[in-house]
Motif scaffolding. Structure first.
Motif, PDB file in Angstrom:
ATOM      1  N   VAL A 150       2.020  40.507  -6.576  1.00  0.00           N
ATOM      2  CA  VAL A 150       1.510  40.010  -7.866  1.00  0.00           C
ATOM      3  C   VAL A 150       0.382  40.913  -8.369  1.00  0.00           C
ATOM      4  N   ALA A 151      -0.521  41.318  -7.462  1.00  0.00           N
ATOM      5  CA  ALA A 151      -1.643  42.189  -7.836  1.00  0.00           C
ATOM      6  C   ALA A 151      -1.144  43.543  -8.341  1.00  0.00           C
ATOM      7  N   GLU A 152      -0.112  44.081  -7.657  1.00  0.00           N
ATOM      8  CA  GLU A 152       0.458  45.370  -8.067  1.00  0.00           C
ATOM      9  C   GLU A 152       1.076  45.264  -9.463  1.00  0.00           C
ATOM     10  N   ARG A 153       1.791  44.147  -9.703  1.00  0.00           N
ATOM     11  CA  ARG A 153       2.435  43.935 -11.010  1.00  0.00           C
ATOM     12  C   ARG A 153       1.385  43.786 -12.118  1.00  0.00           C
ATOM     13  N   ALA A 154       0.267  43.148 -11.775  1.00  0.00           N
ATOM     14  CA  ALA A 154      -0.794  42.934 -12.765  1.00  0.00           C
ATOM     15  C   ALA A 154      -1.663  44.174 -12.948  1.00  0.00           C
ATOM     16  N   GLY A 155      -1.525  45.140 -12.029  1.00  0.00           N
ATOM     17  CA  GLY A 155      -2.302  46.374 -12.138  1.00  0.00           C
ATOM     18  C   GLY A 155      -3.756  46.197 -11.719  1.00  0.00           C
ATOM     19  N   VAL A 156      -4.017  45.302 -10.739  1.00  0.00           N
ATOM     20  CA  VAL A 156      -5.390  45.064 -10.275  1.00  0.00           C
ATOM     21  C   VAL A 156      -5.468  45.276  -8.757  1.00  0.00           C
ATOM     22  N   ALA A 157      -6.693  45.392  -8.233  1.00  0.00           N
ATOM     23  CA  ALA A 157      -6.913  45.674  -6.805  1.00  0.00           C
ATOM     24  C   ALA A 157      -6.634  44.430  -5.956  1.00  0.00           C
ATOM     25  N   PHE A 158      -6.305  44.676  -4.668  1.00  0.00           N
ATOM     26  CA  PHE A 158      -5.929  43.591  -3.751  1.00  0.00           C
ATOM     27  C   PHE A 158      -6.661  43.765  -2.416  1.00  0.00           C
ATOM     28  N   TYR A 159      -7.127  42.644  -1.856  1.00  0.00           N
ATOM     29  CA  TYR A 159      -7.797  42.670  -0.547  1.00  0.00           C
ATOM     30  C   TYR A 159      -7.143  41.626   0.348  1.00  0.00           C
ATOM     31  N   GLY A 160      -6.446  42.089   1.393  1.00  0.00           N
ATOM     32  CA  GLY A 160      -5.784  41.172   2.332  1.00  0.00           C
ATOM     33  C   GLY A 160      -5.778  41.758   3.731  1.00  0.00           C
ATOM     34  N   PRO A 161      -6.921  41.688   4.436  1.00  0.00           N
ATOM     35  CA  PRO A 161      -7.000  42.313   5.769  1.00  0.00           C
ATOM     36  C   PRO A 161      -6.187  41.581   6.841  1.00  0.00           C
ATOM     37  N   GLU A 162      -5.926  40.295   6.635  1.00  0.00           N
ATOM     38  CA  GLU A 162      -5.167  39.514   7.628  1.00  0.00           C
ATOM     39  C   GLU A 162      -3.707  39.392   7.189  1.00  0.00           C
ATOM     40  N   PRO A 163      -2.775  39.365   8.175  1.00  0.00           N
ATOM     41  CA  PRO A 163      -1.347  39.299   7.815  1.00  0.00           C
ATOM     42  C   PRO A 163      -0.920  37.928   7.300  1.00  0.00           C
ATOM     43  N   GLY A 164      -1.680  36.903   7.622  1.00  0.00           N
ATOM     44  CA  GLY A 164      -1.305  35.552   7.192  1.00  0.00           C
ATOM     45  C   GLY A 164      -0.266  34.946   8.112  1.00  0.00           C
ATOM     46  N   ASN A 165       0.585  34.061   7.551  1.00  0.00           N
ATOM     47  CA  ASN A 165       1.607  33.360   8.353  1.00  0.00           C
ATOM     48  C   ASN A 165       0.972  32.621   9.534  1.00  0.00           C
ATOM     49  N   GLY A 166      -0.211  32.029   9.293  1.00  0.00           N
ATOM     50  CA  GLY A 166      -0.885  31.261  10.340  1.00  0.00           C
ATOM     51  C   GLY A 166      -1.881  32.073  11.149  1.00  0.00           C
ATOM     52  N   ARG A 175     -15.649  35.724   2.916  1.00  0.00           N
ATOM     53  CA  ARG A 175     -17.029  36.237   3.038  1.00  0.00           C
ATOM     54  C   ARG A 175     -17.027  37.774   3.018  1.00  0.00           C
ATOM     55  N   ASP A 176     -16.080  38.390   3.766  1.00  0.00           N
ATOM     56  CA  ASP A 176     -16.019  39.852   3.841  1.00  0.00           C
ATOM     57  C   ASP A 176     -15.624  40.476   2.492  1.00  0.00           C
ATOM     58  N   SER A 177     -14.845  39.732   1.708  1.00  0.00           N
ATOM     59  CA  SER A 177     -14.359  40.277   0.429  1.00  0.00           C
ATOM     60  C   SER A 177     -15.518  40.549  -0.536  1.00  0.00           C
ATOM     61  N   ILE A 178     -16.601  39.779  -0.422  1.00  0.00           N
ATOM     62  CA  ILE A 178     -17.743  39.966  -1.320  1.00  0.00           C
ATOM     63  C   ILE A 178     -18.402  41.320  -1.037  1.00  0.00           C
ATOM     64  N   GLU A 179     -18.588  41.635   0.255  1.00  0.00           N
ATOM     65  CA  GLU A 179     -19.173  42.929   0.639  1.00  0.00           C
ATOM     66  C   GLU A 179     -18.262  44.083   0.225  1.00  0.00           C
ATOM     67  N   TYR A 180     -16.938  43.867   0.407  1.00  0.00           N
ATOM     68  CA  TYR A 180     -15.957  44.891   0.029  1.00  0.00           C
ATOM     69  C   TYR A 180     -16.033  45.159  -1.480  1.00  0.00           C
ATOM     70  N   ALA A 181     -16.143  44.082  -2.269  1.00  0.00           N
ATOM     71  CA  ALA A 181     -16.213  44.210  -3.741  1.00  0.00           C
ATOM     72  C   ALA A 181     -17.474  44.967  -4.156  1.00  0.00           C
ATOM     73  N   LYS A 182     -18.600  44.703  -3.462  1.00  0.00           N
ATOM     74  CA  LYS A 182     -19.850  45.406  -3.784  1.00  0.00           C
ATOM     75  C   LYS A 182     -19.733  46.893  -3.496  1.00  0.00           C
ATOM     76  N   GLN A 183     -19.082  47.225  -2.345  1.00  0.00           N
ATOM     77  CA  GLN A 183     -18.923  48.633  -1.971  1.00  0.00           C
ATOM     78  C   GLN A 183     -18.036  49.381  -2.973  1.00  0.00           C
ATOM     79  N   LYS A 184     -16.944  48.729  -3.391  1.00  0.00           N
ATOM     80  CA  LYS A 184     -15.967  49.373  -4.285  1.00  0.00           C
ATOM     81  C   LYS A 184     -16.286  49.146  -5.768  1.00  0.00           C
ATOM     82  N   GLN A 185     -17.363  48.409  -6.033  1.00  0.00           N
ATOM     83  CA  GLN A 185     -17.842  48.147  -7.397  1.00  0.00           C
ATOM     84  C   GLN A 185     -16.829  47.377  -8.265  1.00  0.00           C
ATOM     85  N   TYR A 186     -16.249  46.321  -7.672  1.00  0.00           N
ATOM     86  CA  TYR A 186     -15.431  45.375  -8.449  1.00  0.00           C
ATOM     87  C   TYR A 186     -16.373  44.296  -8.980  1.00  0.00           C
ATOM     88  N   ASP A 187     -16.260  43.972 -10.272  1.00  0.00           N
ATOM     89  CA  ASP A 187     -17.239  43.028 -10.835  1.00  0.00           C
ATOM     90  C   ASP A 187     -16.771  41.565 -10.835  1.00  0.00           C
TER      91      ASP A 187
END
Length: 523
Positions: A150-166, A175-187
């Motif tokens: 969905v993120a690729e189709r919308a043309g926006v950045a994506f953060y998913g470090p865990e594979p999911g499925n439980g 919590r980690d995504s906030i630090e990642y956003a600050k580093q990469k300058q996502y507003d």
């Protein structure tokens, strides 16, 4: 979604239009019809009661009894109360003063949170923001992969470090995504959380933990507009468990009755902020209560239509087209027509665009039968022509039409229709540019006549014929002599006599005074 409600309200107001004054019984009958319409649309009972009470209180007051047109005044009251129930003024997103703005999505499984995250990201990108989509739904199978697509189709950045499925801790990811956003300058950070098929204590606790970890600026509750009455119960449970700040309606293009949409804002006290009305990434926009109320009452939504046009149409292209139209349309070619067609297609479905025009509810069935593929077929016919044929369609003879039809996969008749309509449109442009008005249409004052037809001269007035009946003729002559005697009573007397300027007979006394028919109808 609100078609049934719109039809019932339109029928109710139609019964009022012929009445010059409304009695209390008329207002009661109207309120009863509106109540039935709202209940049939699946609006929550407490909301219906509050709405009807407000409408009746205002309808029985001075603003209707003293109105020139009571029926229009009732429609105005219903419109204002609908706006109030839908949340009043348009609610905008609150952005953080420093650091990334965090938006958390909450709701049941299947409400459309993941798809909506992509749509919201795409909308924010169009508003000159740089959003980041964060996958915190680690329970549902393939939820992380879905958000990535969905993120690729919308043309926006994506953060998913865990594979999911439980696997993985959603609170840590958030919590980690906030630090990642600050580093990469996502507003803006959009956090997609897990849902369940029903209200679940574990899900609520997880959502509350994520909220505590990231301290979001906005918590948006995503509600499926097709759910019905249960949407209100779910909304109240989420309000107590997570305390959301705004509501987002998904699947507003469905054919369910849509009463939940009219109920959620009133019951929870939280405004609807966005609405999703289709499958595409750009089928999403800010929710305007006044515009939605206007559409429910069949008054259209011209502001949204204008905004869509402004976003889609190129200013340079519009100016170029305007200059061609001002020149009488002689330079208007099939290439220009194709360009205009493609610009309109970018705005979305033709039937949706027509639905935004006022009064289109009366021809809703015809609008719903419009096939957008017809527009594609027209495009295919034009693209099957040579550049010379597009510039000068007069050269398209029988053999060329057959070749174009084969090349675009249509019948020759469709090619003929397109060419004929194009010439008619060009003729119309030429007539409008020369100030003759639209051919076949009555002339508008100050804009020229209606085509080539000259106005018919009024027949010369015939003298008053005398009756063949001797008795009746004698009576007529006596009456004429009496009128002449009254008219010869001096200029001062004539000035005192009423009439003249208003088309009343000069010399008529006050006893003979009669209002013109138009004034009688108005009163």
């Amino acid at each position: 979604m609100f078609d049934t409600l719109s039809d019932r309200l339109a029928a109710t107001f139609k019964n009022l239009r012929g009445k010059g004054r409304l009695s209390e019984a008329d207002i009661d009958a109207t309120a009863r019809e509106i109540r039935i319409a709202l209940l049939e649309a699946d609006v929550a009972l407490p909301v219906v009661r509050a709405f009807i009470k407000q409408v009746k209180d205002r309808a029985l007051g001075a603003e209707v009894s003293g109105a020139l047109n009571p029926a229009q005044q009732i429609i105005k009251i219903v419109n204002e109360e609908l706006i109030s129930i839908l949340g009043g003024e348009t609610r905008r997103l609150r952005y953080a003063k420093t650091g990334p703005t965090v938006i958390m999505l909450a709701g049941l499984q299947g409400a459309g949170k993941t798809t909506l995250a992509g749509k919201l990201g795409h909308w924010l990108k169009s508003q000159k923001h740089t959003p980041l989509l964060v996958a915190c739904d680690l329970q549902r199978p393939n939820a992380v992969n879905q958000l990535g697509v969905v993120a690729e189709r919308a043309g926006v950045a994506f953060y998913g470090p865990e594979p999911g499925n439980g696997v993985g801790d959603p609170v840590k990811v958030a919590r980690d995504s906030i630090e990642y956003a600050k580093q990469k300058q996502y507003d803006v950070v959009i956090v997609d959380t897990a849902g369940r098929l029903g209200i679940d204590a574990e899900m609520m606790q997880q959502a509350a933990d994520i909220r505590a970890a990231v301290q979001p600026d906005e918590v948006l509750f995503v509600v499926d507009a097709m759910v019905g009455q249960d949407a209100v119960t779910t909304a109240q449970a989420f309000l107590e468990g997570v305390d959301f700040t705004g509501v987002v309606l998904s699947k507003l293009d469905g054919d369910a009755r849509g009463g939940a949409a009219l109920s959620v804002a009133h019951v929870t006290g939280r405004q609807i902020m966005f609405a999703s009305n289709g499958e595409k990434v750009d089928d999403f926009d800010a929710f305007h209560p006044d515009r939605m109320a206007s559409r429910i009452l069949g008054m259209g939504d011209m502001l949204s239509l204008i905004e869509k046009a402004e976003q889609t149409f190129s200013q340079a292209e519009a100016e170029k087209m305007a200059s061609k139209l001002q020149g009488g349309g002689k330079d208007f070619t099939l290439d220009d027509f194709l360009s205009q067609l493609e610009q309109v297609q970018k705005m979305g479905s033709i039937s949706k665009l027509l639905g935004m025009l006022p009064g289109m509810g009366q021809i809703r069935d015809q609008i719903n039968n419009i096939d957008d593929k017809d527009v594609n077929r027209v495009g295919a016919i034009i693209k099957s022509m040579t550049p010379a044929e597009r510039t000068d369609p007069k050269m398209i003879n029988g053999s060329r039409r057959l070749r174009i039809a084969k090349g675009s996969g249509v019948q020759v008749g469709e090619v003929n229709n397109l060419v004929e309509r194009f010439f008619e449109a060009r003729k119309m442009m030429s007539a409008m540019a020369s100030g003759k008005g639209i051919p076949g249409m009555p002339g508008i004052p100050g804009m020229g006549g209606g085509g080539k037809k000259s106005a018919k001269k009024a027949p010369a007035a015939k003298g008053k014929r005398k009756s063949g009946n001797p008795l009746k003729r004698a009576q007529e002559e006596a009456a004429a002599a009496e009128r002449r005697a009254l008219g010869a009573g001096g200029q001062g007397q004539q000035q005192a006599a009423p009439g003249g300027a208003f088309g009343l007979g000069a010399g008529k006394g006050p006893a003979d005074f009669e209002l013109p028919k138009e004034f009688k109808d108005l009163l």
